[in-house]
Enzyme design. Structure first.
Site, PDB file in Angstrom:
ATOM      1  N   GLU A 188      -5.833 -14.010   1.134  1.00 50.52           N
ATOM      2  CA  GLU A 188      -7.102 -14.708   2.857  1.00 50.52           C
ATOM      3  C   GLU A 188      -6.273 -16.034   2.849  1.00 50.52           C
ATOM      4  O   GLU A 188      -6.243 -16.771   3.784  1.00 50.52           O
ATOM      5  CB  GLU A 188      -8.487 -15.066   2.617  1.00 50.52           C
ATOM      6  CG  GLU A 188      -8.544 -13.453   1.595  1.00 50.52           C
ATOM      7  CD  GLU A 188      -8.129 -13.238   1.421  1.00 50.52           C
ATOM      8  OE1 GLU A 188      -7.721 -11.804   1.767  1.00 50.52           O
ATOM      9  OE2 GLU A 188      -9.658 -12.327   2.178  1.00 50.52           O
ATOM     10  N   CYS A 221       3.856   3.130   4.968  1.00 50.87           N
ATOM     11  CA  CYS A 221       5.167   2.440   5.900  1.00 50.87           C
ATOM     12  C   CYS A 221       5.917   3.029   5.455  1.00 50.87           C
ATOM     13  O   CYS A 221       7.272   3.879   5.506  1.00 50.87           O
ATOM     14  CB  CYS A 221       4.777   1.228   6.066  1.00 50.87           C
ATOM     15  SG  CYS A 221       6.150  -0.129   5.148  1.00 50.87           S
ATOM     16  N   CYS A 225       1.341  -4.650   5.472  1.00 47.19           N
ATOM     17  CA  CYS A 225       0.952  -5.192   4.656  1.00 47.19           C
ATOM     18  C   CYS A 225       2.557  -6.641   3.412  1.00 47.19           C
ATOM     19  O   CYS A 225       2.298  -7.037   3.620  1.00 47.19           O
ATOM     20  CB  CYS A 225       1.235  -4.135   3.267  1.00 47.19           C
ATOM     21  SG  CYS A 225       0.217  -2.898   3.290  1.00 47.19           S
ATOM     22  N   SER A 246      15.374  10.598  25.917  1.00 43.77           N
ATOM     23  CA  SER A 246      16.306  11.238  27.035  1.00 43.77           C
ATOM     24  C   SER A 246      16.834  10.203  28.052  1.00 43.77           C
ATOM     25  O   SER A 246      15.463   9.832  28.918  1.00 43.77           O
ATOM     26  CB  SER A 246      16.629  12.494  27.285  1.00 43.77           C
ATOM     27  OG  SER A 246      15.315  12.899  27.413  1.00 43.77           O
ATOM     28  N   CYS A 305       1.065  -1.086   0.284  1.00 40.64           N
ATOM     29  CA  CYS A 305      -0.193  -0.063   0.449  1.00 40.64           C
ATOM     30  C   CYS A 305       0.637   1.416   0.084  1.00 40.64           C
ATOM     31  O   CYS A 305       0.724   2.365  -0.921  1.00 40.64           O
ATOM     32  CB  CYS A 305      -0.671   0.475   1.365  1.00 40.64           C
ATOM     33  SG  CYS A 305      -0.033   0.583   2.766  1.00 40.64           S
ATOM     34  N   GLY A 330      13.412  15.568  24.923  1.00 42.62           N
ATOM     35  CA  GLY A 330      13.194  14.683  23.346  1.00 42.62           C
ATOM     36  C   GLY A 330      12.074  14.370  23.407  1.00 42.62           C
ATOM     37  O   GLY A 330      11.163  14.795  21.993  1.00 42.62           O
ATOM     38  N   ASN A 331      11.181  15.046  24.288  1.00 41.19           N
ATOM     39  CA  ASN A 331       9.839  15.393  23.284  1.00 41.19           C
ATOM     40  C   ASN A 331       8.989  14.050  23.145  1.00 41.19           C
ATOM     41  O   ASN A 331       8.452  13.836  22.570  1.00 41.19           O
ATOM     42  CB  ASN A 331       9.467  15.889  22.943  1.00 41.19           C
ATOM     43  CG  ASN A 331       7.875  17.195  22.704  1.00 41.19           C
ATOM     44  OD1 ASN A 331       7.650  17.561  24.094  1.00 41.19           O
ATOM     45  ND2 ASN A 331       7.679  17.624  21.470  1.00 41.19           N
ATOM     46  N   VAL A 341      11.149  20.490  28.112  1.00 40.93           N
ATOM     47  CA  VAL A 341      10.604  19.539  26.867  1.00 40.93           C
ATOM     48  C   VAL A 341      12.230  19.073  26.392  1.00 40.93           C
ATOM     49  O   VAL A 341      13.625  19.903  26.645  1.00 40.93           O
ATOM     50  CB  VAL A 341      10.502  20.286  26.064  1.00 40.93           C
ATOM     51  CG1 VAL A 341      10.424  18.863  24.611  1.00 40.93           C
ATOM     52  CG2 VAL A 341       9.457  20.613  26.086  1.00 40.93           C
ATOM     53  N   CYS A 361       4.519  -2.404   9.765  1.00 41.15           N
ATOM     54  CA  CYS A 361       3.717  -2.457   8.336  1.00 41.15           C
ATOM     55  C   CYS A 361       2.973  -3.591   8.438  1.00 41.15           C
ATOM     56  O   CYS A 361       3.083  -4.538   8.891  1.00 41.15           O
ATOM     57  CB  CYS A 361       5.123  -2.435   7.106  1.00 41.15           C
ATOM     58  SG  CYS A 361       4.346  -3.374   5.364  1.00 41.15           S
TER      59      CYS A 361
END
Ligand SMILES: Cc1cc2nc3c(=O)[nH]c(=O)nc-3n(C[C@H](O)[C@H](O)[C@H](O)COP(=O)(O)OP(=O)(O)OC[C@H]3O[C@@H](n4cnc5c(N)ncnc54)[C@H](O)[C@@H]3O)c2cc1C
Ligand code: FES
Length: 1148
Positions: free
Chosen positions: A1081, A64, A110, A294, A61, A208-209, A206, A108
């Protein structure tokens, strides 16, 4: 001082003077950002990363793919910084193991990861090209190893102009908000003091947030203080017998420092402790997170919010200390003292952490005094590496010395965390008990008993007994080898301390995640190029980030953003909706806003329809009540998330929340007769012929969430003359078109629904995408402005519905040789509040269930209407359950008769006559019945009869040397059931479209994807269903596994190590389009084999436990839940297996 935000994107300077710190990542100040477009693109040429993603068929798709490309680039750049020998021209310094690890944590849905791993590994210096899978660069005939050329110097990641940007403190102002970046601890101290003087200021420190990924921001701050530019906080210093780590040092940087090779010939025990700590830290989050997260941020989250930290546990065991700053005062505390303090406020700053360099108190080889340090860390989590918090973590340190005939514990530190206590703790009672004593089985047994009491998860913690049993297993694993090996200490010399009781560091670091696997596709040249692995068109632009998904479409002028308010009650009257956060909110759209003549309809299909919004009465938790429209997505989400809804349940019947309640109240949807499968033979007669019978055995199967990478999204743009253009990520745009026209009461020709690309669907964007598109259209219609939404993951998971949960009871009669003579199923399907596509489930289930010859076969289906979100089609809908139930029945019979399960399977294979009886005309021709051929081939190719097969089942438990990791020899094969449908779903569309194209122009070159990664992708999604993905709800039916923290799809570290794929050349299937295969499937169904293998392993472990208990014979049949998660497996193996094992040692 006022300043501007300066950063670079793909080498271009960007300068912003007015930005909102609450919505913009001011972190990027002074940073250089390289995106996948910056690596290469259509215009300037693709980067070799993009080309290899396309050539290895690693993008499906494509949602990602840009993230994966950047992860790979980052891994390449980081490896380039190492001091390893220069690679050959066109190669890199990356190793295969690093390549694999840098994928862990990236999701991912898919591909099943293997093709992505092939791309990553193709850049590694130590790769064996023969290990790489099918690709478009070479094939069996052309062994030319010709990969797109990689030039490590091609991209410059840090432009010169940024180097001199940060010379002074930055202050960024936006309305009433400020972002400060002080440059020294003194400056920070006075800044905090000056802020303290201001009343009511909301301050946020703050680093690395990344903490905001776990604790969603629900408040607005006035002041942000970025700690990252204070040199004292970002350095690592070696000071005497300890190292001091600045609080903003990233986890990655600390790992590198701890792993640093010392140049001395002697590796000290302290160094090995450091390396083991580093090894543990490598399991935290993902590389991308570790690069910015951090140490200080982690410990503060643990201290202030009880975050289940790994770092706190590991550092606690080695007696670390911390420095904190309060105002202008510094204070040094033990880590234990720090964790136990009342929660820090936003004016306290953690400055640094001290880790001691450990050495044994006495370790002098010349005097032959045998004192030794032992250190191990442990972690049990749903995934070994990729972004999963631990159920429990532990770090165990002991100093032992050798005395006559044994080993005495001089001192010991046992730290445990993440198990549902406020923070990591030392197991003091156990430590005190062990210190000074000689190690023996008896001693361990008593210590284990004390530990069970010490590790006591707080109320409300999931799987408490499992968590304490993990602690026990880890202590046992740590101590037992020392008792057993009398020469344990003698073995280690000063040159090779061999610290720890488990793996050595080298073992841990060299084990690759995947082994080479075989993919054999027997293709013919008859319809060349059909069947050849041709690069998917659009794959390269997916990799370079130029492929346009709905949310990539630039917002039209004046575009608004919407977010859903959903019900949290299953059946209730909604009296009032009040917004707590009204920032920038433009409108709250409900069913009252549906224009005159329009219908409250959100989705339709041939079996019925579903309302767009609940009217006064909600029908399930998760039902859409309203759509908040605001200027930004963040404000819309915040308003929806904090909205207060008044519910009234007076005078209402209780909701129907279980299938049993639905039966009681006869609350059912109808299954049209043309979709009701046929029974076979006479059940009573079949039962009468049986030698044995099992009656009314129950199986419960849960739901599963689609987990498409791109959540539901749409953009609606009002057009002239009462028209509406809607961009929708939908698998059935034509239905959305009808729904929008009916809801808005405008002619169908006034609606245009455009779907260019869908970032994963798996059935979830068939019916469920319609209300999202319709809500945007309704809001846009009401406000006469464009409206778009990108549904956040939590809301998406709560509203999605997902796979059908069901309860099954089976009654089966069989001969003593395992041949089934009669079978009856009672199946209760939880369909939810509206029929959706549920009426197809019985047909699909029985289609795959009948793969065995059950003699006489009868069943009863009830499609239960309940107060749950409507369940919809998800990849292999009904088929996966049907196929699985058949295996459960076979396994049960095998256990009952003590027969080999493979033998019972073969005993019940169809012959062509029975196949005809069960499948009628769809049985095809005798030659087309391939199951026995596939079975024989598998038996031979896997050398099944002589194989000492191995499936390692990791249950977070411990190999006691006896059978938790057991030889498993179960391989399952299924027939393929093919159902044609009109949706882009069910793996049938490619086939149907191919036929259409073939008929039209007899040319079929487009849309052919390599079968390999499809196959593996579906198989891995099946592993998710059977082993990992718990789509949990609360007692009201509200989904509570509503994010990646709690819902775990497979990642690269949880996929099969060596999946060998072989596709049968079925050229004789003349009725299929150019011998095509359904590739989505059927492989998903095959993932039941992993569940079967796990059951076999558990069976062995239970038998072992049986013998430790001194019981004869073997344990009887047990039901293994789906998903068979680690707590489920360990519980079945015995949560107290350590104690029983020790007891058996003591009594023998
Ligand atoms: C996907 C994901 C998976 C994770 N998995 C794990 C895991 O398995 N094990 C584990 O241990 N951790 C895990 N973490 C947590 C991660 O380690 C922390 O988020 C990270 O270390 C926090 O650091 P930060 O620099 O981003 O902190 P920030 O987000 O910047 O700050 C976090 C909090 O601490 C405050 N703060 C930050 N620095 C200081 C300081 N020096 N003094 C005072 N207050 C401060 C901030 O104000 C904020 O309240 C995971 C995180 C993510 C996002
Ligand atoms: S290709 Fe990875 S999520 Fe679709």
């Amino acid at each position: 001082m006022e300043d501007t935000l300066v950063f670079a994107v793909n080498g271009d300077r960007i300068e912003l003077s007015s930005v909102d710190p609450s919505t913009t990542l001011l972190h990027v100040n002074g940073c250089s950002i390289t995106t996948t477009e910056g690596l290469g693109n259509m215009k300037d040429g693709f980067h070799s990363i993009h080309q290899r993603f396309a050539g290895f068929h690693a993008s499906q798709c494509g949602f990602c793919t840009p993230g994966m490309c950047v992860s790979l680039f980052s891994a390449l750049v980081n490896s380039d910084k190492t001091h390893r020998t220069e690679p050959a021209f066109g190669s890199s310094k990356l190793t295969v193991l690093e390549a694999e690890k840098s994928i862990s944590g990236n999701l991912c849905r898919c591909t099943g990861y293997r093709p992505i791993a092939d791309v990553f590994k193709s850049f590694a210096a130590d790769v064996d090209m023969e290990d790489l899978g099918i690709n478009s660069f070479w094939n069996k005939e052309t062994k030319l190893h010709k990969l797109p050329f990689y030039d490590s110097k091609q991209i410059s990641t840090y432009p010169e102009f940024l180097r001199n940007e940060r010379e002074s403190t930055t202050v960024l102002n936006y309305q009433n908000k400020c972002w400060y970046s002080p440059l020294s601890v003194e400056e920070l101290g006075s800044l905090l003091e000056s802020i303290s003087a201001e009343n009511g200021m909301m301050v946020k420190l703050v680093a690395g947030n990344t903490g905001t990924r776990y604790y969603k921001e629900t408040e607005y701050y006035n002041k942000y203080i970025d700690l990252r530019f204070i040199p004292e906080l970002s350095t690592i210093k070696k000071a005497g017998s300890q190292i001091e780590i600045g609080a903003t040092v990233s986890i990655s940087k600390l790992i590198l420092a701890l792993k640093e090779e010392r140049n001395d010939d002697l590796i000290s025990e302290g160094d090995i402790v450091f390396k083991k700590i580093a090894s543990h830290l490598e399991k935290i989050a993902s590389e991308a997170i570790r690069n910015v997260a951090s140490i200080g941020g982690n410990l503060v989250m643990a201290q202030r919010k009880n975050f289940p930290s790994d770092i706190a546990t590991v550092l606690l065991a080695v007696k670390s200390k911390v420095t904190i700053l309060t105002g202008v005062n510094k204070e040094i505390l033990t880590l234990e003292g720090f964790l136990e303090k009342p929660a820090l406020n936003s004016r306290n700053v953690l400055l640094s952490v001290f880790i001691p360099c450990l050495k044994p108190t006495k370790n002098d080889c010349s005097e032959n005094i045998k004192t030794k340090l032992l250190f191990e860390t442990y972690r049990a989590s749903p995934r070994p590496l990729g972004n999963a918090l631990a159920y429990l973590n532990a770090a165990l340190l002991a100093e032992i010395c050798h005395v006559d005939n044994g080993v005495v514990i001089n001192c010991i530190q046992l730290a445990f965390g993440s198990f549902g206590a406020k923070h990591a703790i030392r197991a003091g009672t156990v430590e005190n008990y062990l210190v000074g004593k000689k190690l023996s089985v008896d001693l361990i047994y008593e210590a284990v008993k004390l530990l069970r009491v010490a590790i006591s998860p707080e109320n409300g913690t999931s799987h408490p007994a499992y968590r304490s049993s993990l602690a026990v297993s880890f202590l046992f694993d740590f101590l037992l080898p020392i008792v057993d090996a009398d020469d344990f200490i003698h073995k280690s010399t000063c040159n090779n301390p061999g610290i720890g009781s488990g793996l050595t560091i080298d073992d841990c670091e060299r084990t690759a995640l995947l082994s080479s696997a075989k993919q054999v596709i027997e293709s013919s040249h008859e319809h060349y190029p059909v069947g050849q692995p041709i690069i998917k068109s659009g794959a390269a632009i997916q990799a370079s980030g130029e492929a346009v998904f709905v949310d990539d479409i630039p917002s039209p002028l004046n575009c608004l953003r919407g977010a859903f308010i959903y019900s949290i009650k299953p059946l209730a009257r909604v009296k009032n909706i009040k917004l707590k956060s009204e920032k920038d909110v433009n409108s709250v759209v409900t069913f009252h806003d549906i224009p005159k003549g329009g219908e409250n309809v959100g989705a339709i299909n041939r079996f019925g329809q579903e309302p767009l919004f609940s009217n006064e009465l909600t029908q399930c938790a998760g039902q859409r009540i309203a759509f908040v429209v605001a200027e930004t997505q963040k404000n819309a989400d915040m308003a929806a998330d904090t909205a207060m809804v008044d519910y009234y349940i007076e005078d209402l019947e209780p909701p129907i929340l279980t299938v049993e309640q639905a039966v009681e109240k006869s609350s059912f949807f109808e299954v049209p007769s043309f979709l009701y499968p046929s029974q076979v033979g006479d059940f009573s007669k079949g039962m009468a012929e049986s030698d044995h019978q099992i009656h009314c055995e129950e199986i419960k199967l849960p739901s599963q969430y689609y987990f498409y990478m791109e959540t539901q999204t749409a953009l609606a743009v009002p057009d002239e003359d009462n028209c509406m253009v809607v961009y929708s990520s939908s698998q059935v745009p034509e239905f959305a078109h009808v729904v929008i026209s009916r809801c808005l009461n405008i002619p169908e020709h006034n609606v245009r629904v455009i779907t260019r690309r869908v970032g994963g669907g798996f059935g979830g964007k068939s019916i469920k995408a319609m209300p999202v598109a319709t809500a945007c259209a309704l809001a846009a219609y009401k406000l006469r402005r464009p409206v778009r939404t990108y549904v956040n993951r939590k809301t998406d998971m709560i509203m999605a519905g997902g796979r059908h949960p069901m309860k099954i009871n089976y009654t089966v009669g069989f001969k003593s040789n395992g041949k089934i003579t009669a079978l009856h199923l009672d199946i209760l399907i939880n369909a939810g509040m509206s029929p959706d596509v549920s009426p197809i489930i019985p047909w699909n289930m029985i289609g795959s269930f009948k793969k065995y010859n059950f003699g006489a076969f009868s069943f009863d289906f009830k499609l239960c209407k309940t107060n749950h979100s409507s369940k919809s089609a998800m990849r292999a809908p009904g088929e996966v359950q049907g196929s699985f139930i058949a295996e459960v029945v076979i396994e049960h019979i095998a256990t009952y008769l003590s027969l080999d399960v493979g033998f019972v399977r073969e005993m019940n294979f169809h012959n062509f006559d029975s196949l005809k009886l069960f499948y009628g005309n769809s049985a095809g021709e005798p030659l087309e019945y391939t199951l026995p051929t596939i079975w024989d081939k598998l038996m031979k190719s896997s050398n099944f009869d002589h194989r000492d097969g191995s499936v390692v089942v990791e249950v977070g438990g411990i190999e006691l040397g006896q059978g938790l990791w057991t030889k498993v020899r179960v391989i399952q094969a299924d027939t393929l059931s093919m159902v044609q449908g009109g949706f882009t779903a069910g793996s049938t569309t490619s086939e149907a479209s191919c036929e259409a194209v073939r008929l039209c122009c007899n040319v079929l070159v487009e849309r052919l994807v390599s079968l390999k990664e499809k196959i593996e992708g579906a198989f891995v999604q099946g592993i998710g269903f059977f082993m990992l993905e718990e789509y949990l709800t609360n007692s009201d039916g509200l989904v509570v596994a509503d994010g990646t923290w709690t819902y775990k799809i497979p990642t690269i570290d949880t996929i099969p190590k060596q999946p060998n794929v072989q596709i049968l050349n079925s050229g004789h299937h003349k009725n299929r389009v150019l011998s095509s295969k359904a590739s989505g499937e059927p492989p998903l169904l095959l993932a039941a084999s992993v569940h079967c293998a796990t059951r076999a392993a558990i069976k062995e472990a239970r038998n072992q436990l049986y013998s430790w208990k001194g019981l004869n014979g073997s344990d009887s049949f047990f039901q293994l839940d789906v998903p068979a998660t680690m707590p489920v497996v360990k519980t079945l193996c015995g949560l107290d297996n350590v104690e029983f094992y020790l007891q058996s040692l003591l009594s023998s």
